[in-house]
Design a protein around this motif. Structure first.
Motif, short mmCIF file in Angstrom:
data_model
loop_
_atom_site.label_atom_id
_atom_site.label_comp_id
_atom_site.label_asym_id
_atom_site.label_seq_id
_atom_site.Cartn_x
_atom_site.Cartn_y
_atom_site.Cartn_z
N ILE A 116 -26.69 83.64 27.56
CA ILE A 116 -26.73 82.24 26.75
C ILE A 116 -25.96 81.46 27.48
O ILE A 116 -25.03 81.58 28.46
N VAL A 117 -26.04 79.96 27.25
CA VAL A 117 -25.74 78.72 27.80
C VAL A 117 -25.39 78.15 26.75
O VAL A 117 -25.58 78.05 25.51
N GLY A 118 -24.26 77.06 26.86
CA GLY A 118 -23.88 76.09 25.86
C GLY A 118 -24.63 74.75 25.98
O GLY A 118 -25.44 74.56 26.84
N ILE A 166 -16.75 72.75 24.88
CA ILE A 166 -15.68 72.98 25.93
C ILE A 166 -15.55 74.40 26.25
O ILE A 166 -15.77 75.21 25.17
N ARG A 167 -15.68 74.93 27.58
CA ARG A 167 -15.52 76.35 27.85
C ARG A 167 -14.31 76.81 28.35
O ARG A 167 -13.59 76.12 29.23
N ILE A 168 -13.64 77.77 27.77
CA ILE A 168 -12.31 78.36 28.32
C ILE A 168 -12.67 79.63 28.85
O ILE A 168 -13.24 80.46 28.28
N ALA A 179 -30.74 80.42 39.66
CA ALA A 179 -29.58 80.28 40.69
C ALA A 179 -28.70 79.17 40.54
O ALA A 179 -27.73 79.28 40.55
N ALA A 180 -29.52 77.93 40.08
CA ALA A 180 -28.58 76.78 39.54
C ALA A 180 -27.93 76.90 38.27
O ALA A 180 -26.56 76.25 38.20
N MET A 181 -28.42 77.65 37.50
CA MET A 181 -27.74 77.75 36.18
C MET A 181 -26.74 79.03 35.89
O MET A 181 -26.05 79.12 35.06
N ARG A 182 -26.47 79.85 37.11
CA ARG A 182 -25.86 80.94 36.86
C ARG A 182 -24.33 80.77 36.64
O ARG A 182 -23.75 81.50 35.77
N SER A 183 -23.78 79.61 37.17
CA SER A 183 -22.34 79.43 36.79
C SER A 183 -22.21 78.77 35.42
O SER A 183 -21.14 78.82 34.75
N GLN A 184 -23.29 78.45 34.67
CA GLN A 184 -23.48 77.82 33.20
C GLN A 184 -23.55 79.03 32.32
O GLN A 184 -23.46 78.82 31.23
N ILE A 185 -23.73 80.24 32.75
CA ILE A 185 -23.90 81.48 31.77
C ILE A 185 -22.67 81.84 31.19
O ILE A 185 -21.74 82.08 32.03
N LEU A 186 -22.57 81.59 29.87
CA LEU A 186 -21.35 82.17 29.08
C LEU A 186 -21.01 83.68 29.37
O LEU A 186 -22.13 84.45 29.24
N GLN A 187 -19.91 84.06 29.40
CA GLN A 187 -19.51 85.41 29.64
C GLN A 187 -18.79 86.00 28.62
O GLN A 187 -18.10 85.23 28.08
N PRO A 188 -18.95 87.44 28.44
CA PRO A 188 -18.06 87.82 27.23
C PRO A 188 -16.65 87.60 27.24
O PRO A 188 -16.13 87.60 28.59
N LYS A 219 -10.23 78.74 33.75
CA LYS A 219 -10.89 77.53 33.87
C LYS A 219 -10.93 76.98 32.66
O LYS A 219 -11.39 77.73 31.58
N ILE A 220 -10.85 75.64 32.27
CA ILE A 220 -11.25 74.78 30.94
C ILE A 220 -11.74 73.62 31.29
O ILE A 220 -11.42 72.74 32.24
N ALA A 221 -13.18 73.43 31.01
CA ALA A 221 -14.19 72.33 31.38
C ALA A 221 -14.84 72.38 30.46
O ALA A 221 -15.44 73.22 29.65
N GLY A 222 -15.53 70.94 30.19
CA GLY A 222 -16.68 70.53 29.52
C GLY A 222 -18.10 71.38 30.12
O GLY A 222 -18.11 71.55 31.26
N ILE A 223 -18.81 71.54 29.36
CA ILE A 223 -20.09 72.15 29.46
C ILE A 223 -21.33 71.13 29.80
O ILE A 223 -21.23 70.33 28.97
N SER A 224 -21.95 71.40 30.73
CA SER A 224 -22.98 70.40 31.39
C SER A 224 -24.15 71.16 30.70
O SER A 224 -24.40 72.40 30.65
N LYS A 225 -25.07 70.30 30.32
CA LYS A 225 -26.48 71.01 29.68
C LYS A 225 -27.16 71.38 31.09
O LYS A 225 -27.39 70.65 32.10
N VAL A 226 -27.85 72.42 30.61
CA VAL A 226 -28.96 73.06 31.74
C VAL A 226 -30.07 72.24 32.16
O VAL A 226 -30.86 71.70 31.17
#
Length: 251
Positions: A106-108, A113-115, A72-81, A25-32
């Protein structure tokens, strides 16, 4: 610049694919989203300022204060190693790699953009892509070819970024990771040597100007000081020769 032609010339025996072919996935990050009815605050928000010159994403000693969020709402926004983050606005700048040694999740922010990468490509491929995105001709290509928005406020399109041509990279046994690490250490150590040499230059410039005073006030010690200086001069000459040999290995 026809990037695909250039890549085929540089990598004649390697398939040229699109960035989307080796990512998930390559997408822009939305603010929490934060609010009074939310309670989760055990996270850190990073910005492009939290990427150092080596592409390492770090949390400052005094991190930005964050508002309460819904976990729960921000789980998909958490940046992963292994995730890569880069600027979405303006020219391509820092490209950061998310590590695995943070105290909190951490979140952005929405300037990134997150890859993301598949599990079978989460070790060395992110390092390769990070290095690739920082190549001068790739930065130039991105700056000139895949931007949208107004003339004065260019925005890097995640959809266009996904079509970026890239040589196919094969996950290995860690040799590429070790190679990159050693090259980074070389850069760091060379900078340290440069700093030490600059301090040495300043020191010897200063003591050179002391010659007149020493020639009058400590004339009986000049011979001993000269022997000491010649010893240092000999060591510096050997160091210069060693530096020449090191430089020749990478020329």
């Amino acid at each position: 610049m026809n990037l695909e032609v250039k890549l085929k010339a540089l990598f004649p025996n390697t398939e040229i694919v699109k960035l989307e072919d080796i990512t998930t996935k390559i997408a822009g990050i939305s603010k929490v989203r934060v609010g009074k009815d939310r309670t989760y605050t055990d996270y850190d928000e990073i910005s492009l300022n939290n990427i150092n010159k080596y592409g390492v994403v770090y949390i400052p000693k005094n991190p930005k204060e964050v508002g309460p969020a819904n976990y729960a709402a921000m789980r998909s926004q958490i940046l992963q190693p292994g995730d890569i983050v880069m600027t979405q606005r303006g020219k391509v700048g820092k490209v950061g790699l998310i590590g695995n040694n943070y105290k909190r999740v951490i979140v952005g922010n929405n300037s990134m953009i997150r890859i993301q990468f598949p599990h079978n490509r989460c070790n060395e491929t992110p390092l390769f892509v990070q290095a690739y995105l920082q190549l001068p001709y790739i930065r130039e290509y991105l700056d000139n070819h895949i931007t949208c928005g107004s003339k004065d406020r260019k925005i890097l399109s995640a959809a266009s970024l996904s079509k970026l041509p890239i040589p196919m990279f094969k996950e290995g046994d860690g040799q590429f990771t070790e190679f990159l690490h050693t090259r980074k250490e070389l850069s760091i150590e060379a900078a340290r040597v440069e700093k030490e040499l600059q301090e040495l230059i300043e020191l010897y410039t200063k003591i050179k100007d002391d010659c007149v005073v020493l020639g009058i006030n400590k004339c009986d010690e000049l011979q001993a000081m000269n022997i000491k200086d010649k010893g240092v001069l000999s060591k510096l000459s050997r160091l210069r020769e060693d530096l020449r040999k090191i430089k020749a290995k990478h020329s």
